[in-house]
Design a protein around this motif. Structure first.
Motif, PDB file in Angstrom:
ATOM      1  N   ASN A   1       0.847  -1.205   0.000  1.00 11.79           N
ATOM      2  CA  ASN A   1       0.000   0.000   0.000  1.00 11.79           C
ATOM      3  C   ASN A   1       0.884   1.258   0.000  1.00 11.79           C
ATOM      4  O   ASN A   1       2.108   1.163  -0.121  1.00 11.79           O
ATOM      5  CB  ASN A   1      -0.971  -0.030   1.189  1.00 11.79           C
TER       6      ASN A   1
ATOM      7  N   ASP B   1       3.478  -1.175   2.956  1.00 10.43           N
ATOM      8  CA  ASP B   1       3.165  -2.454   3.606  1.00 10.43           C
ATOM      9  C   ASP B   1       2.237  -3.295   2.748  1.00 10.43           C
ATOM     10  O   ASP B   1       1.309  -2.763   2.130  1.00 10.43           O
ATOM     11  CB  ASP B   1       2.426  -2.215   4.926  1.00 10.43           C
TER      12      ASP B   1
ATOM     13  N   VAL C   1      -0.750  -5.459   3.169  1.00  9.76           N
ATOM     14  CA  VAL C   1      -1.747  -5.639   4.219  1.00  9.76           C
ATOM     15  C   VAL C   1      -2.824  -6.587   3.698  1.00  9.76           C
ATOM     16  O   VAL C   1      -3.197  -6.527   2.530  1.00  9.76           O
ATOM     17  CB  VAL C   1      -2.376  -4.270   4.604  1.00  9.76           C
TER      18      VAL C   1
ATOM     19  N   ASP D   1      -5.973  -6.730   3.304  1.00  9.94           N
ATOM     20  CA  ASP D   1      -7.212  -5.958   3.293  1.00  9.94           C
ATOM     21  C   ASP D   1      -7.994  -6.276   2.015  1.00  9.94           C
ATOM     22  O   ASP D   1      -7.570  -7.108   1.210  1.00  9.94           O
ATOM     23  CB  ASP D   1      -6.927  -4.453   3.423  1.00  9.94           C
TER      24      ASP D   1
ATOM     25  N   THR E   1       0.905 -12.378   6.714  1.00 10.00           N
ATOM     26  CA  THR E   1       0.007 -11.615   5.850  1.00 10.00           C
ATOM     27  C   THR E   1      -0.276 -12.334   4.533  1.00 10.00           C
ATOM     28  O   THR E   1      -1.429 -12.406   4.090  1.00 10.00           O
ATOM     29  CB  THR E   1       0.618 -10.220   5.584  1.00 10.00           C
TER      30      THR E   1
ATOM     31  N   LYS F   1     -10.423  -5.000  11.722  1.00 12.16           N
ATOM     32  CA  LYS F   1      -9.745  -6.281  11.633  1.00 12.16           C
ATOM     33  C   LYS F   1     -10.684  -7.379  12.134  1.00 12.16           C
ATOM     34  O   LYS F   1     -11.125  -7.362  13.274  1.00 12.16           O
ATOM     35  CB  LYS F   1      -8.474  -6.254  12.471  1.00 12.16           C
TER      36      LYS F   1
ATOM     37  N   GLU G   1      -2.956  -2.068  15.715  1.00 12.45           N
ATOM     38  CA  GLU G   1      -2.823  -2.237  14.269  1.00 12.45           C
ATOM     39  C   GLU G   1      -3.827  -1.365  13.510  1.00 12.45           C
ATOM     40  O   GLU G   1      -3.494  -0.696  12.532  1.00 12.45           O
ATOM     41  CB  GLU G   1      -3.031  -3.713  13.918  1.00 12.45           C
TER      42      GLU G   1
ATOM     43  N   LEU H   1      -3.250   1.817  10.932  1.00 12.55           N
ATOM     44  CA  LEU H   1      -3.841   1.896   9.591  1.00 12.55           C
ATOM     45  C   LEU H   1      -4.585   3.223   9.420  1.00 12.55           C
ATOM     46  O   LEU H   1      -4.436   3.901   8.407  1.00 12.55           O
ATOM     47  CB  LEU H   1      -4.800   0.728   9.356  1.00 12.55           C
TER      48      LEU H   1
ATOM     49  N   GLN I   1       3.138  -0.469   9.262  1.00  6.09           N
ATOM     50  CA  GLN I   1       2.772  -1.522  10.211  1.00  6.09           C
ATOM     51  C   GLN I   1       3.988  -2.071  10.942  1.00  6.09           C
ATOM     52  O   GLN I   1       5.107  -2.000  10.441  1.00  6.09           O
ATOM     53  CB  GLN I   1       2.079  -2.665   9.471  1.00  6.09           C
TER      54      GLN I   1
END
Ligand SMILES: [Zn+2]
Ligand SMILES: [Zn+2]
Length: 407
Positions: A85, A89, A91, A93, A118, A159, A278, A282, A288
Motif C-alpha cells: 500500500n 506495507d 496488508v 485488506d 500476511t 480487523k 494495528e 492503519l 505496520q
C-alpha cells in the motif's frame, strides 16, 4: 511437536465434549530442503496448474526458487505478487484480497502461499473463496496460524478473523526460516509468549461466560509455549535447532486453534490490544509493525493489569460484591470461581519476565519501541475488548469497573 497422526487420533479421542474439526492436513514437512519436497508433493497429487502467491520480498527468498523448480518439473504455474500500500506495507485488506483473486486463474487447482502471516491470510482467504485448496510455505517463523483456519483480514478498517480453511500441506524450509530477519524471529517468539494470557483468558471465559474449553487444545498450546521458553537462547542465536523449535511451536499452536475451530487457545486480551494498535496505525497511515512484536509488548501491558489490579479485585470478595450491578451473571460466576481464577492469575509470570525474554531476542520490549505512546496504550486497554465479542478478563474489567488507569 505432536505428529499429524497423533493430532488426528487424539483429537478424535478427546473427551472434552466439544466438537472437534476434522484435520484435513495431509502432510507437514520441516526440513532443510522443504521446497524440493513441495514439488514432489505437487507431482504426486497430479496438480495441473499452480498459483504462487507472494510479495516481492518473499518471492525473492523462496518464490523464485519454487517457480524455477516448477519450471523444471514442467508444472504449469502462475505467480501473483501482492503489491504494497502507500505506506509500503502488504496488508491483508480488501484491496489485496481482490488483487489475489484476480491473479489466480480459473484453471489453477492449488494455491501456494509463500510468505509469512500476511501472505498466508491473503492466500487462505482468496483460495477458499475461489474453492481451491492451498499449500503453506512459511518464509519466516514470525507468527502462528500458518496451519489453522482463521484468516484475520482488515475490511473497511476493521480487523476481523474469518474461519476459512487449513492448508492441505505445509512445507517449512529451515534454511529459509533461518535466514529470516532477526525481528521476525523475535516476533514469532512474541506471538508464543503471548499465549500465557491467551490461555488464562480462555479458561476465564469458560468459567465466567460458559465458552467451550478443551484441555487437549490448551495443553498443545502450553507445551509449545514451554518449548519456546526453555530454548530461548537457541532461538535467540537463530541456529538450526532454535529455529526448528520455534517453527514447531508456532505450528503446534496452529494445531490447537485448528481442532477447536477458533483462536481462543492462542488469542486473548493481549491480541485484542495488538489488533487495536494495528487498526490505529492503519487509520493514521503509519507503517505496520509485525504482529508478534506487538503481541510480545501488549502481553506485558495485559499482565500488568491482570496480575495487579484485576487480581486485587478478584481476591477481595467485598470489592467484587461492591461492583455496580448490571451484568450480574458474570459477576456471580466470578464470585463462584474465585479460587480457580486466582490460581490462574498466580500461574502467570510477571511482565518484567516477558520483557527480559524478549530482550534476549533483541525484539521490541516496551510500547515506545514500537512507536506506541502512553496515550494509545491507555486508550487500547480501555477499548480493545470492544473489537471482539470474545470474553476475556480485559472485557470483564472494563465492563464492570468502568475505569482504567494504566499501571
Ligand atoms: Zn498471534
Ligand atoms: Zn477436546
Amino acid at each position: 511437536m505432536i505428529t499429524l497422526n497423533d493430532l488426528k487420533e487424539q483429537s478424535k479421542a478427546c473427551t472434552c465434549g466439544n466438537k472437534h474439526i476434522d484435520v484435513v492436513i495431509e502432510k507437514v514437512v520441516i526440513s532443510q530442503n522443504a521446497l524440493t519436497e513441495t514439488i514432489i508433493y505437487l507431482s504426486e497429487k497430479k496438480f495441473q496448474h499452480v498459483t504462487v502467491v507472494a510479495d516481492s520480498t518473499t518471492y525473492q527468498v523462496a518464490g523464485e526458487k519454487i517457480t524455477s523448480l516448477l519450471k523444471e518439473s514442467t508444472i504449469p504455474h502462475q505467480v501473483v505478487v501482492i503489491q504494497p500500500n502507500d505506506q509500503g506495507d502488504v496488508v491483508a485488506d480488501e484491496v489485496s484480497l481482490i488483487e489475489a483473486m484476480l491473479g489466480i486463474p480459473q484453471e489453477t487447482d492449488v494455491v501456494i502461499a509463500v510468505g509469512a502471516g500476511t501472505i498466508h491470510d491473503i492466500a487462505r482467504f482468496s483460495s477458499y473463496k475461489m474453492g481451491k485448496p492451498f499449500i503453506s510455505v512459511p518464509t519466516a517463523p514470525s507468527v502462528d496460524g500458518f496451519n489453522s483456519m482463521g484468516a484475520p483480514v482488515v475490511i473497511k478498517g476493521m480487523k476481523t478473523t474469518y474461519q476459512m480453511q487449513t492448508p492441505i500441506a505445509l512445507f517449512a524450509d529451515l534454511s529459509i526460516l533461518q535466514a529470516a530477519p532477526k525481528e521476525m524471529i523475535a516476533a514469532g517468539f512474541g506471538d508464543m509468549i503471548g499465549k500465557y494470557t491467551s490461555l488464562a483468558d480462555w479458561r476465564f471465559s469458560h468459567l465466567v461466560n460458559g465458552e467451550p474449553y478443551c484441555p487437549f487444545s490448551a495443553r498443545l498450546t502450553r507445551e509449545a509455549l514451554k518449548e519456546c521458553e526453555n530454548h530461548v537462547n537457541e532461538i535467540a542465536q537463530g541456529d538450526r535447532k532454535g529455529i526448528r523449535i520455534l517453527i514447531e511451536a508456532l505450528i503446534q499452536s496452529g494445531y490447537a486453534m485448528l481442532i477447536v475451530g477458533h483462536s481462543s487457545p492462542a488469542s486473548g486480551g493481549e491480541h485484542h490490544v495488538s489488533h487495536f494498535w494495528e487498526m490505529k496505525f492503519l487509520q493514521q497511515q503509519k507503517p505496520q509493525v509485525l504482529h508478534g512484536a506487538k503481541v510480545g509488548v501488549s502481553s506485558q501491558v495485559i499482565l500488568d493489569l491482570y496480575k495487579k489490579r484485576f487480581k486485587e479485585l478478584v481476591a477481595s470478595k467485598q470489592q467484587l460484591e461492591a461492583l455496580p450491578a448490571g451484568k450480574t451473571d458474570e459477576l456471580l460466576k466470578v464470585l463462584e470461581n474465585r479460587d480457580e481464577i486466582l490460581t490462574v492469575l498466580a500461574s502467570l509470570p510477571e511482565s518484567s519476565y516477558i520483557g527480559d525474554q524478549l530482550g534476549k531476542l533483541g525484539g521490541a520490549v516496551k510500547p515506545l519501541d514500537l512507536g506506541i505512546d502512553e496515550q494509545l496504550v491507555i486508550e487500547s486497554v480501555k477499548n480493545a475488548h470492544k473489537i471482539r465479542s470474545r470474553y476475556t478478563m480485559l472485557k470483564f474489567w472494563n465492563e464492570h469497573t468502568g475505569t482504567h488507569q494504566h499501571a
